[in-house]
Design a protein around this motif. Structure first.
Motif, mmCIF file in Angstrom:
data_model
loop_
_atom_site.group_PDB
_atom_site.id
_atom_site.type_symbol
_atom_site.label_atom_id
_atom_site.label_comp_id
_atom_site.label_asym_id
_atom_site.label_seq_id
_atom_site.Cartn_x
_atom_site.Cartn_y
_atom_site.Cartn_z
ATOM 1 N N MET A 182 0.832 -1.214 0.000
ATOM 2 C CA MET A 182 0.000 0.000 0.000
ATOM 3 C C MET A 182 0.861 1.257 0.000
ATOM 4 O O MET A 182 0.532 2.256 -0.654
ATOM 5 C CB MET A 182 -0.924 -0.019 1.221
ATOM 6 C CG MET A 182 -1.938 -1.152 1.210
ATOM 7 S SD MET A 182 -2.887 -1.288 2.741
ATOM 8 C CE MET A 182 -3.942 0.151 2.602
ATOM 9 N N ARG A 183 1.968 1.223 0.729
ATOM 10 C CA ARG A 183 2.878 2.369 0.740
ATOM 11 C C ARG A 183 3.410 2.644 -0.666
ATOM 12 O O ARG A 183 3.446 3.796 -1.126
ATOM 13 C CB ARG A 183 4.026 2.099 1.707
ATOM 14 C CG ARG A 183 5.064 3.200 1.790
ATOM 15 C CD ARG A 183 6.168 2.807 2.752
ATOM 16 N NE ARG A 183 5.630 2.632 4.086
ATOM 17 C CZ ARG A 183 5.494 3.586 4.988
ATOM 18 N NH1 ARG A 183 5.869 4.815 4.670
ATOM 19 N NH2 ARG A 183 4.988 3.345 6.174
ATOM 20 N N ALA A 184 3.848 1.594 -1.357
ATOM 21 C CA ALA A 184 4.395 1.763 -2.697
ATOM 22 C C ALA A 184 3.320 2.219 -3.685
ATOM 23 O O ALA A 184 3.577 3.075 -4.552
ATOM 24 C CB ALA A 184 5.017 0.447 -3.163
ATOM 25 N N GLN A 185 2.105 1.684 -3.570
ATOM 26 C CA GLN A 185 1.035 2.066 -4.486
ATOM 27 C C GLN A 185 0.645 3.526 -4.307
ATOM 28 O O GLN A 185 0.385 4.236 -5.282
ATOM 29 C CB GLN A 185 -0.174 1.155 -4.266
ATOM 30 C CG GLN A 185 0.049 -0.278 -4.706
ATOM 31 C CD GLN A 185 -1.018 -1.209 -4.187
ATOM 32 O OE1 GLN A 185 -1.917 -0.804 -3.442
ATOM 33 N NE2 GLN A 185 -0.933 -2.479 -4.561
ATOM 34 N N ALA A 186 0.594 3.990 -3.052
ATOM 35 C CA ALA A 186 0.235 5.392 -2.806
ATOM 36 C C ALA A 186 1.359 6.326 -3.239
ATOM 37 O O ALA A 186 1.107 7.387 -3.832
ATOM 38 C CB ALA A 186 -0.083 5.597 -1.328
ATOM 39 N N LEU A 193 -6.767 4.033 -2.324
ATOM 40 C CA LEU A 193 -6.737 2.759 -1.617
ATOM 41 C C LEU A 193 -7.997 2.497 -0.807
ATOM 42 O O LEU A 193 -8.003 1.636 0.067
ATOM 43 C CB LEU A 193 -5.505 2.711 -0.698
ATOM 44 C CG LEU A 193 -4.160 2.802 -1.422
ATOM 45 C CD1 LEU A 193 -3.024 2.848 -0.423
ATOM 46 C CD2 LEU A 193 -3.993 1.635 -2.382
ATOM 47 N N GLY A 194 -9.058 3.224 -1.104
ATOM 48 C CA GLY A 194 -10.330 2.955 -0.441
ATOM 49 C C GLY A 194 -10.660 3.988 0.615
ATOM 50 O O GLY A 194 -9.881 4.887 0.933
ATOM 51 N N GLY A 195 -11.846 3.865 1.165
ATOM 52 C CA GLY A 195 -12.309 4.793 2.184
ATOM 53 C C GLY A 195 -13.416 5.693 1.666
ATOM 54 O O GLY A 195 -13.840 5.601 0.506
ATOM 55 N N VAL A 297 -2.501 10.860 -0.452
ATOM 56 C CA VAL A 297 -1.846 10.772 0.856
ATOM 57 C C VAL A 297 -2.330 9.514 1.561
ATOM 58 O O VAL A 297 -3.529 9.216 1.556
ATOM 59 C CB VAL A 297 -2.135 12.019 1.725
ATOM 60 C CG1 VAL A 297 -1.355 11.956 3.026
ATOM 61 C CG2 VAL A 297 -1.796 13.289 0.968
ATOM 62 N N TRP A 298 -1.387 8.801 2.143
ATOM 63 C CA TRP A 298 -1.719 7.573 2.867
ATOM 64 C C TRP A 298 -0.999 7.573 4.210
ATOM 65 O O TRP A 298 0.024 8.215 4.380
ATOM 66 C CB TRP A 298 -1.286 6.362 2.032
ATOM 67 C CG TRP A 298 -1.521 5.028 2.688
ATOM 68 C CD1 TRP A 298 -2.713 4.381 2.817
ATOM 69 C CD2 TRP A 298 -0.547 4.198 3.312
ATOM 70 N NE1 TRP A 298 -2.541 3.184 3.482
ATOM 71 C CE2 TRP A 298 -1.221 3.054 3.783
ATOM 72 C CE3 TRP A 298 0.824 4.300 3.507
ATOM 73 C CZ2 TRP A 298 -0.551 2.020 4.465
ATOM 74 C CZ3 TRP A 298 1.489 3.284 4.171
ATOM 75 C CH2 TRP A 298 0.801 2.166 4.632
ATOM 76 N N VAL A 326 2.634 9.311 3.767
ATOM 77 C CA VAL A 326 3.140 8.875 2.468
ATOM 78 C C VAL A 326 2.390 9.667 1.403
ATOM 79 O O VAL A 326 1.168 9.533 1.268
ATOM 80 C CB VAL A 326 2.934 7.364 2.261
ATOM 81 C CG1 VAL A 326 3.411 6.940 0.880
ATOM 82 C CG2 VAL A 326 3.672 6.575 3.343
ATOM 83 N N ILE A 327 3.110 10.521 0.673
ATOM 84 C CA ILE A 327 2.515 11.411 -0.327
ATOM 85 C C ILE A 327 2.966 10.972 -1.714
ATOM 86 O O ILE A 327 4.140 10.644 -1.921
ATOM 87 C CB ILE A 327 2.908 12.875 -0.065
ATOM 88 C CG1 ILE A 327 2.468 13.291 1.346
ATOM 89 C CG2 ILE A 327 2.296 13.802 -1.099
ATOM 90 C CD1 ILE A 327 2.844 14.702 1.716
ATOM 91 N N SER A 328 2.044 10.938 -2.629
ATOM 92 C CA SER A 328 2.368 10.509 -3.989
ATOM 93 C C SER A 328 3.387 11.454 -4.619
ATOM 94 O O SER A 328 3.388 12.661 -4.370
ATOM 95 C CB SER A 328 1.101 10.453 -4.838
ATOM 96 O OG SER A 328 0.503 11.732 -4.949
ATOM 97 N N LYS A 329 4.251 10.874 -5.444
ATOM 98 C CA LYS A 329 5.288 11.673 -6.099
ATOM 99 C C LYS A 329 4.711 12.602 -7.156
ATOM 100 O O LYS A 329 5.272 13.658 -7.428
ATOM 101 C CB LYS A 329 6.327 10.747 -6.728
ATOM 102 C CG LYS A 329 7.088 9.892 -5.723
ATOM 103 C CD LYS A 329 8.081 8.975 -6.433
ATOM 104 C CE LYS A 329 8.848 8.130 -5.427
ATOM 105 N NZ LYS A 329 9.816 7.209 -6.090
ATOM 106 N N GLN A 330 3.609 12.207 -7.752
ATOM 107 C CA GLN A 330 2.998 12.998 -8.801
ATOM 108 C C GLN A 330 1.550 13.310 -8.437
ATOM 109 O O GLN A 330 0.971 12.689 -7.543
ATOM 110 C CB GLN A 330 3.056 12.252 -10.137
ATOM 111 C CG GLN A 330 4.477 11.964 -10.613
ATOM 112 C CD GLN A 330 4.496 11.169 -11.906
ATOM 113 O OE1 GLN A 330 3.474 10.676 -12.359
ATOM 114 N NE2 GLN A 330 5.668 11.055 -12.507
ATOM 115 N N VAL A 331 0.977 14.265 -9.138
ATOM 116 C CA VAL A 331 -0.434 14.605 -8.929
ATOM 117 C C VAL A 331 -1.297 13.426 -9.356
ATOM 118 O O VAL A 331 -1.137 12.885 -10.460
ATOM 119 C CB VAL A 331 -0.801 15.857 -9.724
ATOM 120 C CG1 VAL A 331 -2.295 16.131 -9.645
ATOM 121 C CG2 VAL A 331 -0.009 17.061 -9.217
#
Length: 465
Positions: A182-186, A193-195, A297-298, A326-331
């Motif tokens: 999940m960290r890598a995907q985010a 990742l849901g919610g 953000v995760w 954990v913030i995504s590298k891209q938009v």
């Protein structure tokens, strides 16, 4: 009481095959139990959404029946669904029913059998269960031991220790792998990742699932897209905050205009909220959410698991520090506020700064209590002086009702004069004539507080008997 579990009526072919299998090896009977042992079967499945409870129950039951074949028959069944193995038996509904049935002399079973150790126990849970079973004359049968467990046997003790360590390792390994994925995907993909959908956004289709098998089953990804109704409200909130408006003023304006709050917009996903209107914490949380910049953000509120041997809730969620996000590298989705404006909003303060850039000092913090509601007075800056107030649990975001009491305001310099007089009246002239810092230390050391109303003040114990 649990319900007896009856086998489905077998067809002729199934009956013939079972008879042929039994004919191949003689059935064993315990000579000390007439008709064989009566077994209670216990099984468990972790989740109902990601596992198939029917199939899981069936294979666990099959393993238990193979183990007890020739020794007796299963007469009652206890099967927990959607319960973690880390929960003690007393916190699993059907396992708790089994434990309650132990004390009943008419319970109807002589032994407990499980289909797999990891399905029934976590760690050393079994070591605390076996003495309880033995105290009621009930045996425990495990397929890993090929029969009854006897703690007097050193080999059985070693086996249970090995199985307990293995069950812990399986849980920790699965959790570690899932969190790493999940960290890598985010971070690398910006994947949703849901919610619950974030206020101001709606969920839209983002294409097929990258896993070929999941894509074959029809699973698809989702992402955020600006909601035409609520997105303008989010943009307005950020714009007002950038202009220097206080959070209270923003909340009051939203409520005065009748703008639906997040729980009113999506009540199905916010059943735990009252939906009575905007609140201060709602706007604060919105203004601090990095997802409005378009980044995914995760790990903002990760789950913390309490060790099985410690008391307390099984799982709790706490807000993580910014460094743990954990913030995504891209938009990953359309932004509702630019990154520059978001950072600027975090630095906005609606409170005027002290002249000369100095620090404000409040010497009576925690020593003043409201005589109307019992709350501690909060510090505030009033006309260039330190002061204290009590709004009786309200804020400027909520309109003043006809039954609401007036706020209590006191200035620090005047309150110090009042405290000196109260000390003299109570025979403490020596303390009253000292410097302010010595008076404050005296109140704190003796655990005294000053109770204030609009008309009078008094010194009393912080925790009266």
């Amino acid at each position: 009481m649990p319900t007896l579990s009856e086998h489905d009526e077998p067809d002729l072919l199934t009956y013939w095959m079972s008879q042929a299998r039994l004919a191949g090896r003689p059935r064993r009977r315990r000579p000390d139990v007439v008709g064989g042992l009566r077994f209670a079967f216990y099984g468990r499945v972790s989740t109902a959404d990601f596992q198939e409870p029917v199939s899981s129950r069936r294979w666990q039951r099959d393993v238990a029946e193979d183990l007890t074949d020739g020794h007796g028959r299963i007469v009652v069944e206890f099967f927990d669904v959607d319960r973690s193995r880390r929960l003690p038996w007393s916190d699993r509904p059907h396992a708790a029913m089994l434990l309650a049935a132990l004390a009943d002399p008419e319970r109807g079973f002589d032994a407990v059998v499980v289909g797999e150790y990891e399905r029934a126990f976590y760690g050393d849970q079994v070591l605390s269960l076996i003495p309880l079973l033995e105290a009621h004359g009930v045996q425990l049968w495990l397929p890993e031991a090929h029969g009854r467990i006897d703690l007097a046997e050193p080999s059985h003790q070693a086996l249970l220790m090995l199985l307990g360590a293995q069950s812990k390792r399986e849980v920790l390994r699965a959790r570690s792998r899932a969190l790493a994925a999940m960290r890598a995907q985010a971070r690398d993909e910006g994947r949703f990742l849901g919610g619950r959908p974030l206020y101001g956004y709606r969920l839209v289709d983002a294409g097929p699932h990258p896993n070929p098998m999941h894509a074959k089953w029809g699973r698809r990804l989702q992402r955020y897209d600006p909601d035409p109704v609520t997105a303008p409200i989010v943009r307005w909130i950020f714009a007002e905050r950038l202009r220097g408006c206080s959070v209270s003023r923003i909340v009051a304006t939203l409520n005065a205009r009748g703008v639906p709050c997040p729980s009113q917009v999506d009540p199905g996903r916010n059943r735990h909220r009252n939906g009575c209107g905007w609140a201060l914490n709602t706007v604060r949380a919105l203004l601090s959410n990095v997802k409005y910049t378009g980044r995914q953000v995760w790990n903002r509120q990760p789950a913390h698991h309490t060790p099985a041997h410690l008391p307390g809730p099984f799982k709790t969620q706490r807000w993580a520090s910014t460094s743990e996000w954990v913030i995504s590298k891209q938009v990953a989705h359309p932004a509702l506020v630019s990154e520059a404006d978001f950072i600027a909003v975090q630095q906005v303060s609606a409170l005027p700064a002290p002249r000369g850039g100095g620090r404000r000092r409040y010497r009576l913090v925690g020593l003043l209590r409201c005589g109307l509601c019992g709350r501690r007075l909060e510090s505030c800056w009033s006309h260039g002086r330190p002061a204290y107030r009590c709004q009786h649990g309200h804020s400027s975001a909520t309109p003043r009702g006809p039954d609401r009491s007036r706020n209590v305001y006191v200035r620090e310099d005047r309150m110090i004069t009042v405290i000196r007089g109260l000390l003299r009246d109570s025979g403490g002239s020596a303390v009253a004539d000292q410097a302010v810092q010595q008076i404050v230390c005296h109140l704190r050391e003796h655990r005294l507080v000053v109770t204030c109303t609009e008309t009078a003040c008094r010194i009393e114990a912080e925790f009266p008997n």
